[in-house]
Write a protein that holds these residues in place. Sequence first.
Motif, PDB file in Angstrom:
ATOM      1  N   UNK A 226       0.861  -1.187   0.000  1.00  0.00           N
ATOM      2  CA  UNK A 226       0.000   0.000   0.000  1.00  0.00           C
ATOM      3  C   UNK A 226       0.896   1.235   0.000  1.00  0.00           C
ATOM      4  N   UNK A 227       0.736   2.080  -1.011  1.00  0.00           N
ATOM      5  CA  UNK A 227       1.507   3.317  -1.108  1.00  0.00           C
ATOM      6  C   UNK A 227       0.532   4.494  -1.090  1.00  0.00           C
ATOM      7  N   UNK A 228       0.741   5.418  -0.163  1.00  0.00           N
ATOM      8  CA  UNK A 228      -0.065   6.641  -0.093  1.00  0.00           C
ATOM      9  C   UNK A 228       0.834   7.793  -0.522  1.00  0.00           C
ATOM     10  N   UNK A 229       0.399   8.530  -1.536  1.00  0.00           N
ATOM     11  CA  UNK A 229       1.287   9.509  -2.163  1.00  0.00           C
ATOM     12  C   UNK A 229       0.489  10.658  -2.784  1.00  0.00           C
ATOM     13  N   UNK A 230       1.157  11.802  -2.924  1.00  0.00           N
ATOM     14  CA  UNK A 230       0.579  12.923  -3.656  1.00  0.00           C
ATOM     15  C   UNK A 230      -0.671  13.508  -3.046  1.00  0.00           C
ATOM     16  N   UNK A 231      -0.753  13.551  -1.722  1.00  0.00           N
ATOM     17  CA  UNK A 231      -1.925  14.138  -1.086  1.00  0.00           C
ATOM     18  C   UNK A 231      -1.477  15.141  -0.029  1.00  0.00           C
ATOM     19  N   UNK A 232      -2.394  16.025   0.335  1.00  0.00           N
ATOM     20  CA  UNK A 232      -2.102  17.036   1.345  1.00  0.00           C
ATOM     21  C   UNK A 232      -2.249  16.443   2.745  1.00  0.00           C
ATOM     22  N   UNK A 233      -1.830  17.196   3.748  1.00  0.00           N
ATOM     23  CA  UNK A 233      -1.986  16.739   5.126  1.00  0.00           C
ATOM     24  C   UNK A 233      -3.460  16.554   5.477  1.00  0.00           C
ATOM     25  N   UNK A 234      -4.299  17.456   4.987  1.00  0.00           N
ATOM     26  CA  UNK A 234      -5.717  17.337   5.285  1.00  0.00           C
ATOM     27  C   UNK A 234      -6.317  16.113   4.610  1.00  0.00           C
ATOM     28  N   UNK A 235      -5.885  15.820   3.372  1.00  0.00           N
ATOM     29  CA  UNK A 235      -6.364  14.617   2.695  1.00  0.00           C
ATOM     30  C   UNK A 235      -5.912  13.363   3.428  1.00  0.00           C
ATOM     31  N   UNK A 236      -4.673  13.388   3.913  1.00  0.00           N
ATOM     32  CA  UNK A 236      -4.178  12.235   4.667  1.00  0.00           C
ATOM     33  C   UNK A 236      -4.981  12.052   5.949  1.00  0.00           C
ATOM     34  N   UNK A 237      -5.291  13.131   6.621  1.00  0.00           N
ATOM     35  CA  UNK A 237      -6.069  13.053   7.847  1.00  0.00           C
ATOM     36  C   UNK A 237      -7.450  12.466   7.567  1.00  0.00           C
ATOM     37  N   UNK A 238      -8.036  12.868   6.442  1.00  0.00           N
ATOM     38  CA  UNK A 238      -9.355  12.337   6.082  1.00  0.00           C
ATOM     39  C   UNK A 238      -9.276  10.882   5.628  1.00  0.00           C
ATOM     40  N   UNK A 239      -8.087  10.445   5.230  1.00  0.00           N
ATOM     41  CA  UNK A 239      -7.926   9.065   4.782  1.00  0.00           C
ATOM     42  C   UNK A 239      -8.079   8.075   5.933  1.00  0.00           C
ATOM     43  N   UNK A 240      -7.567   8.413   7.109  1.00  0.00           N
ATOM     44  CA  UNK A 240      -7.470   7.418   8.169  1.00  0.00           C
ATOM     45  C   UNK A 240      -8.808   6.857   8.642  1.00  0.00           C
ATOM     46  N   UNK A 241      -9.881   7.626   8.716  1.00  0.00           N
ATOM     47  CA  UNK A 241     -11.157   6.981   9.057  1.00  0.00           C
ATOM     48  C   UNK A 241     -11.578   5.915   8.038  1.00  0.00           C
ATOM     49  N   UNK A 242     -11.211   6.100   6.768  1.00  0.00           N
ATOM     50  CA  UNK A 242     -11.573   5.102   5.753  1.00  0.00           C
ATOM     51  C   UNK A 242     -10.769   3.824   5.915  1.00  0.00           C
ATOM     52  N   UNK A 243      -9.592   3.916   6.551  1.00  0.00           N
ATOM     53  CA  UNK A 243      -8.768   2.733   6.771  1.00  0.00           C
ATOM     54  C   UNK A 243      -9.437   1.787   7.764  1.00  0.00           C
ATOM     55  N   UNK A 244     -10.294   2.298   8.611  1.00  0.00           N
ATOM     56  CA  UNK A 244     -10.992   1.446   9.575  1.00  0.00           C
ATOM     57  C   UNK A 244     -11.842   0.397   8.869  1.00  0.00           C
ATOM     58  N   UNK A 245     -12.322   0.703   7.655  1.00  0.00           N
ATOM     59  CA  UNK A 245     -13.129  -0.241   6.887  1.00  0.00           C
ATOM     60  C   UNK A 245     -12.414  -0.731   5.627  1.00  0.00           C
TER      61      UNK A 245
END
Length: 319
Positions: A226-245
């Motif tokens: 899994x590679x997370x790339x090319x996103x802002x800090x706010x986008x990364x922060x919003x990503x983590x709740x989606x990782x729960x599912x």
Amino acid sequence: MYLFVINPCSGGGAGRKVWQRIERMLKERGAEYEALLTESASSAGRDVMQALSRRERWSACVVVGGDGTIHSVLEALRTRGVPLGIVPAGSGNDTARAFGIPLEPEAALDAALTGIRVPADLLAANGGYTLTAVASGFDAQVAENVNASRYKRLCNTLHAGQLAYLIGILHTLITFKPCGASVLCDGQEHRFEGVWLASVCNLPSYGGGLLIAPQARPDDGRLDVCVVHGCSRMQLLRLFPTVLKGSHVSLPFVTMLRGTSAAVHFDREQPAIGDGESIGRGALAVRCEPGALAVLAPPARGPADPAPQEGTGSRAGGA
């Protein structure tokens, strides 16, 4: 004969309390066992190798602790061919979760004593073995920050290991700086800019149930990246709740790769962890060793069925 390896410090002291319950159960059942208390995950591997060498045959090595303690005994178990039993007593317990092992001590003990052997792959990296994932970049920095924090112990006391990881995310988000990275998967190179993390996974989750690679299976002879790339800090922060599912895999700045080997090289040196334990800094070379370990799981359970998979080298979200 069973070898029980107990880390009393796991889970902020949960290991000691769980072992007290398990020891009473073993005596009530008349089970033959030896107990080995280890003060840290880092010393458990050496202690277990010495203990296993004293006897030709062992029914199993049962770890009463967390993923870090399990990590430290993998090489000894692989070398001696002894199956792994697990009584979860850590903050994350992702290994137990992946094999359907109950978190309740008595039920977990039943699985260790009467369960079935299921094959498990191992990830070989940096001269050692990992069962859950080899992670580098942001989430490795999160793990280092959490392990060094005071809030981890508090969260463990509250039986909220995942909360400690989420606090660590916010803590690390302030200072972490993404950079470019190259990922080589089965000989095919992929170049990314602004990489936050690159995780090579054997099990679906780490960090206390975060589904980094929901399609991963521990018995398929393959690893998932899994590679997370090319996103802002706010986008990364919003990503983590989606990782729960596990729904983050459909985002345009998340790329999922599959193969039997992977190498990760960041333009700037980053920390790396295996099973939540530090395995150094710098470039990573990871290969999958199919069926290198046997895990004792409940008879009706075992590795969870995978989610639908993308092909090797695919980009989640079609981007």
